[in-house]
Design a protein around this motif. Structure first.
Motif, PDB file in Angstrom:
ATOM      1  N   LEU A  20       0.820  -1.217   0.000  1.00  0.00           N
ATOM      2  CA  LEU A  20       0.000   0.000   0.000  1.00  0.00           C
ATOM      3  C   LEU A  20       0.858   1.273   0.000  1.00  0.00           C
ATOM      4  CD1 LEU A  20      -2.937   1.139   0.277  1.00  0.00           C
ATOM      5  CD2 LEU A  20      -2.488   1.261   2.718  1.00  0.00           C
ATOM      6  N   ILE A  21       1.602   1.498   1.082  1.00  0.00           N
ATOM      7  CA  ILE A  21       2.314   2.786   1.216  1.00  0.00           C
ATOM      8  C   ILE A  21       3.441   2.890   0.195  1.00  0.00           C
ATOM      9  CG2 ILE A  21       3.671   4.210   2.806  1.00  0.00           C
ATOM     10  CD1 ILE A  21       1.955   3.072   5.094  1.00  0.00           C
ATOM     11  N   ARG A  43       8.491  -7.600  -3.556  1.00  0.00           N
ATOM     12  CA  ARG A  43       9.062  -8.858  -3.057  1.00  0.00           C
ATOM     13  C   ARG A  43       9.424  -9.779  -4.210  1.00  0.00           C
ATOM     14  NH1 ARG A  43       7.013 -13.769  -0.824  1.00  0.00           N
ATOM     15  NH2 ARG A  43       4.874 -13.056  -1.077  1.00  0.00           N
ATOM     16  N   LEU A  48      13.910  -9.559   0.471  1.00  0.00           N
ATOM     17  CA  LEU A  48      14.843  -8.827   1.341  1.00  0.00           C
ATOM     18  C   LEU A  48      15.502  -9.715   2.378  1.00  0.00           C
ATOM     19  CD1 LEU A  48      12.629  -5.654   1.775  1.00  0.00           C
ATOM     20  CD2 LEU A  48      14.838  -5.713   0.622  1.00  0.00           C
ATOM     21  N   SER A  73       2.857  -7.036   7.552  1.00  0.00           N
ATOM     22  CA  SER A  73       2.188  -5.857   8.106  1.00  0.00           C
ATOM     23  C   SER A  73       0.845  -6.165   8.773  1.00  0.00           C
ATOM     24  CB  SER A  73       1.973  -4.814   6.998  1.00  0.00           C
ATOM     25  OG  SER A  73       1.053  -5.322   6.057  1.00  0.00           O
ATOM     26  N   TYR A 135       3.179  -8.464  16.086  1.00  0.00           N
ATOM     27  CA  TYR A 135       3.421  -7.396  15.105  1.00  0.00           C
ATOM     28  C   TYR A 135       4.026  -6.166  15.796  1.00  0.00           C
ATOM     29  CZ  TYR A 135       2.155  -3.566  11.878  1.00  0.00           C
ATOM     30  OH  TYR A 135       2.176  -2.455  11.064  1.00  0.00           O
ATOM     31  N   LYS A 139       7.910  -4.458  15.578  1.00  0.00           N
ATOM     32  CA  LYS A 139       8.128  -3.077  15.161  1.00  0.00           C
ATOM     33  C   LYS A 139       8.939  -2.313  16.209  1.00  0.00           C
ATOM     34  CE  LYS A 139       6.149  -2.519  11.180  1.00  0.00           C
ATOM     35  NZ  LYS A 139       6.954  -2.134  10.021  1.00  0.00           N
ATOM     36  N   ASN A 160      -3.840   3.627   7.128  1.00  0.00           N
ATOM     37  CA  ASN A 160      -3.684   4.367   5.878  1.00  0.00           C
ATOM     38  C   ASN A 160      -4.798   3.990   4.919  1.00  0.00           C
ATOM     39  OD1 ASN A 160      -0.759   5.847   4.989  1.00  0.00           O
ATOM     40  ND2 ASN A 160      -0.912   4.905   7.038  1.00  0.00           N
ATOM     41  N   ARG A 169      -5.069  -4.691   1.021  1.00  0.00           N
ATOM     42  CA  ARG A 169      -4.194  -4.309   2.123  1.00  0.00           C
ATOM     43  C   ARG A 169      -4.779  -3.254   3.066  1.00  0.00           C
ATOM     44  NH1 ARG A 169       0.730  -7.102   1.313  1.00  0.00           N
ATOM     45  NH2 ARG A 169      -0.039  -8.747  -0.032  1.00  0.00           N
TER      46      ARG A 169
HETATM   47  N1  LIG Z   1      -1.173   0.437   5.891  1.00  0.00           N
HETATM   48  C1  LIG Z   1      -1.362   0.823   7.132  1.00  0.00           C
HETATM   49  O1  LIG Z   1      -2.493   1.178   7.513  1.00  0.00           O
HETATM   50  C2  LIG Z   1      -0.208   0.884   8.086  1.00  0.00           C
HETATM   51  C3  LIG Z   1      -0.424   1.416   9.355  1.00  0.00           C
HETATM   52  C4  LIG Z   1       0.644   1.499  10.253  1.00  0.00           C
HETATM   53  C5  LIG Z   1       1.907   1.064   9.863  1.00  0.00           C
HETATM   54  N2  LIG Z   1       2.090   0.521   8.638  1.00  0.00           N
HETATM   55  C6  LIG Z   1       3.444   0.064   8.276  1.00  0.00           C
HETATM   56  O2  LIG Z   1       3.816   0.684   7.082  1.00  0.00           O
HETATM   57  C7  LIG Z   1       4.618  -0.190   6.293  1.00  0.00           C
HETATM   58  C8  LIG Z   1       3.972  -0.349   4.933  1.00  0.00           C
HETATM   59  O3  LIG Z   1       2.669  -0.872   5.147  1.00  0.00           O
HETATM   60  P1  LIG Z   1       1.743  -1.320   3.948  1.00  0.00           P
HETATM   61  O4  LIG Z   1       0.360  -1.163   4.393  1.00  0.00           O
HETATM   62  O5  LIG Z   1       2.184  -0.688   2.690  1.00  0.00           O
HETATM   63  O6  LIG Z   1       2.051  -2.884   3.935  1.00  0.00           O
HETATM   64  P2  LIG Z   1       1.735  -3.915   2.774  1.00  0.00           P
HETATM   65  O7  LIG Z   1       0.714  -3.386   1.857  1.00  0.00           O
HETATM   66  O8  LIG Z   1       1.502  -5.234   3.425  1.00  0.00           O
HETATM   67  O9  LIG Z   1       3.123  -3.946   1.994  1.00  0.00           O
HETATM   68  C9  LIG Z   1       4.248  -4.555   2.535  1.00  0.00           C
HETATM   69  C10 LIG Z   1       5.029  -5.146   1.389  1.00  0.00           C
HETATM   70  O10 LIG Z   1       6.192  -5.793   1.916  1.00  0.00           O
HETATM   71  C11 LIG Z   1       6.438  -6.915   1.087  1.00  0.00           C
HETATM   72  N3  LIG Z   1       7.295  -7.898   1.727  1.00  0.00           N
HETATM   73  C12 LIG Z   1       6.992  -8.755   2.714  1.00  0.00           C
HETATM   74  N4  LIG Z   1       8.031  -9.578   2.947  1.00  0.00           N
HETATM   75  C13 LIG Z   1       9.014  -9.222   2.088  1.00  0.00           C
HETATM   76  C14 LIG Z   1      10.324  -9.716   1.813  1.00  0.00           C
HETATM   77  N5  LIG Z   1      10.841 -10.753   2.484  1.00  0.00           N
HETATM   78  N6  LIG Z   1      11.052  -9.129   0.836  1.00  0.00           N
HETATM   79  C15 LIG Z   1      10.541  -8.105   0.128  1.00  0.00           C
HETATM   80  N7  LIG Z   1       9.315  -7.587   0.335  1.00  0.00           N
HETATM   81  C16 LIG Z   1       8.559  -8.154   1.298  1.00  0.00           C
HETATM   82  C17 LIG Z   1       5.044  -7.469   0.843  1.00  0.00           C
HETATM   83  O11 LIG Z   1       5.073  -8.321  -0.269  1.00  0.00           O
HETATM   84  P3  LIG Z   1       3.921  -9.435  -0.461  1.00  0.00           P
HETATM   85  O12 LIG Z   1       2.633  -8.717  -0.495  1.00  0.00           O
HETATM   86  O13 LIG Z   1       4.297 -10.073  -1.740  1.00  0.00           O
HETATM   87  O14 LIG Z   1       4.028 -10.334   0.703  1.00  0.00           O
HETATM   88  C18 LIG Z   1       4.233  -6.198   0.613  1.00  0.00           C
HETATM   89  O15 LIG Z   1       4.184  -5.842  -0.746  1.00  0.00           O
HETATM   90  C19 LIG Z   1       4.716  -1.496   7.076  1.00  0.00           C
HETATM   91  O16 LIG Z   1       5.904  -1.501   7.796  1.00  0.00           O
HETATM   92  C20 LIG Z   1       3.544  -1.432   8.026  1.00  0.00           C
HETATM   93  O17 LIG Z   1       3.825  -2.143   9.186  1.00  0.00           O
HETATM   94  C21 LIG Z   1       1.067   0.428   7.736  1.00  0.00           C
END
Ligand SMILES: NC(=O)c1ccc[n+]([C@@H]2O[C@H](COP(=O)([O-])OP(=O)(O)OC[C@H]3O[C@@H](n4cnc5c(N)ncnc54)[C@H](OP(=O)(O)O)[C@@H]3O)[C@@H](O)[C@H]2O)c1
Length: 303
Positions: A20-21, A43, A48, A73, A135, A139, A160, A169
């Protein structure tokens, strides 16, 4: 805490670009950091946890900054596979931090309001972490690794809003998927967050890479909303899905512990931004009249 000027940033790596982000960062870079080379990594392109592949790519790209969004996440996925959660969320972050530190690059680590237990609300950066979940624990551990080095940033964000490349997501997508499947939803009236559009988060991150002194910041919407408030707001944008919602309360909930109030105080980060962080309700109201398909665009004109 040291102040470092990053005006010379030219190559930035964004991990988690398939999420997402990360996808909002890549999709809005042309607008906020025109002229920078932004390399988004999914990924599929680079696992990674493969340390030697990561090091090889780092040597090839020689980035001046990295925004580390990749993570396990979802709290449920972390609970079901804590070993993987620690490997991806903690060890990978530590490795990237070491690479960035050794080469003089700045790392921006995206963390979460889930570092808190939600008993207090309006959390500031000086409040002690108190995670309830695997989780949140991963973090907190990753944040410590990042903050042990000078020049890096940790940005804790909240829910988000937006549309991800995989369509599953964000909380917006969770609602849409449930409504499309005609799955009834119960949303808590007494569980609070500070939602923010992912496009606003992305704009802020692009600024903070250059403007913010190193350290820890809260980056969220300016309005505390309950899950129930949020569901109702979103339902009004998707009437064609005939949204079905029921109010519920944490008092009647018997599942794993949940954090009632994860609202974040964002006074500290505001000083380093050229724009006002919006409240989610007000932001949505300003979007009335634009087609819903344009609402979540990374380059939404209204951001
Ligand atoms: N979105 C929110 O509301 C929110 C709120 C608070 C904090 N955050 C934090 O913000 C960050 C981004 O969140 P997000 O919502 O964008 O998360 P997301 O949509 O789940 O994206 C995370 C990405 O990381 C990839 N990933 C996982 N394991 C990996 C690996 N071994 N190597 C390479 N890539 C890998 C995932 O790939 P796959 O999908 O292929 O597994 C996914 O595309 C995260 O750290 C999350 O904890 C998000």
């Amino acid at each position: 805490m040291s102040t470092v000027s990053f005006n010379s940033v030219r190559t930035v790596v964004v991990t988690g670009a398939g999420g997402l982000i990360g996808s909002y960062l890549v999709g809005s870079a042309f607008r906020w950091v025109a002229g920078w080379r932004v390399v988004g990594l999914t990924r599929h392109e680079l696992d990674l946890t493969d340390r030697s592949a990561v090091e090889e790519l780092w040597q090839r790209l020689k980035p001046e900054a990295i925004v580390h969004c990749a993570a396990i996440s979802k709290a449920v996925a972390c609970r079901d596979n804590p070993e993987l959660a620690r490997r991806v969320n903690v060890e990978v972050t530590g490795h990237l931090t070491d690479l960035a530190s050794a080469s003089g690059a700045r790392l921006v680590f995206i963390s979460t309001d889930h570092v808190f237990n939600g008993q207090q609300g309006a959390y500031t950066e000086t409040d002690p972490a108190s995670p309830l979940t695997v989780y949140g624990e991963t973090k907190v551990a990753a944040e410590r690794l990042v903050l042990a080095h000078e020049r890096h940033l940790v940005l804790r964000t909240s829910l988000n809003a937006g549309l991800s490349p995989t369509g599953d997501r964000s909380f917006v997508e969770e609602l849409i998927l449930a409504w499309r499947a005609r799955r009834p939803l119960t949303l808590f009236t007494d569980e609070y967050r500070c939602p923010i559009p992912a496009a606003v988060t992305a704009r802020a991150i692009w600024e903070l890479i250059r403007t913010a002194p190193s350290g820890l910041y809260h980056l969220a919407g300016q309005e505390r909303l309950s899950r129930w408030d949020l569901g109702q707001l979103m339902a009004s944008f998707y009437p064609e899905l005939e949204p079905s919602l029921k109010p519920g309360t944490l008092r009647d909930y018997g599942g794993p512990a949940r954090a009632p109030d994860l609202s974040l105080n964002c006074d500290k980060v505001r000083r380093h931004l050229s724009f006002q962080l919006p409240g989610f309700r007000g932001w949505l109201q300003r979007q009335r009249g634009i087609p819903v398909k344009d609402l979540w665009r990374p380059d939404n004109e209204a951001i």
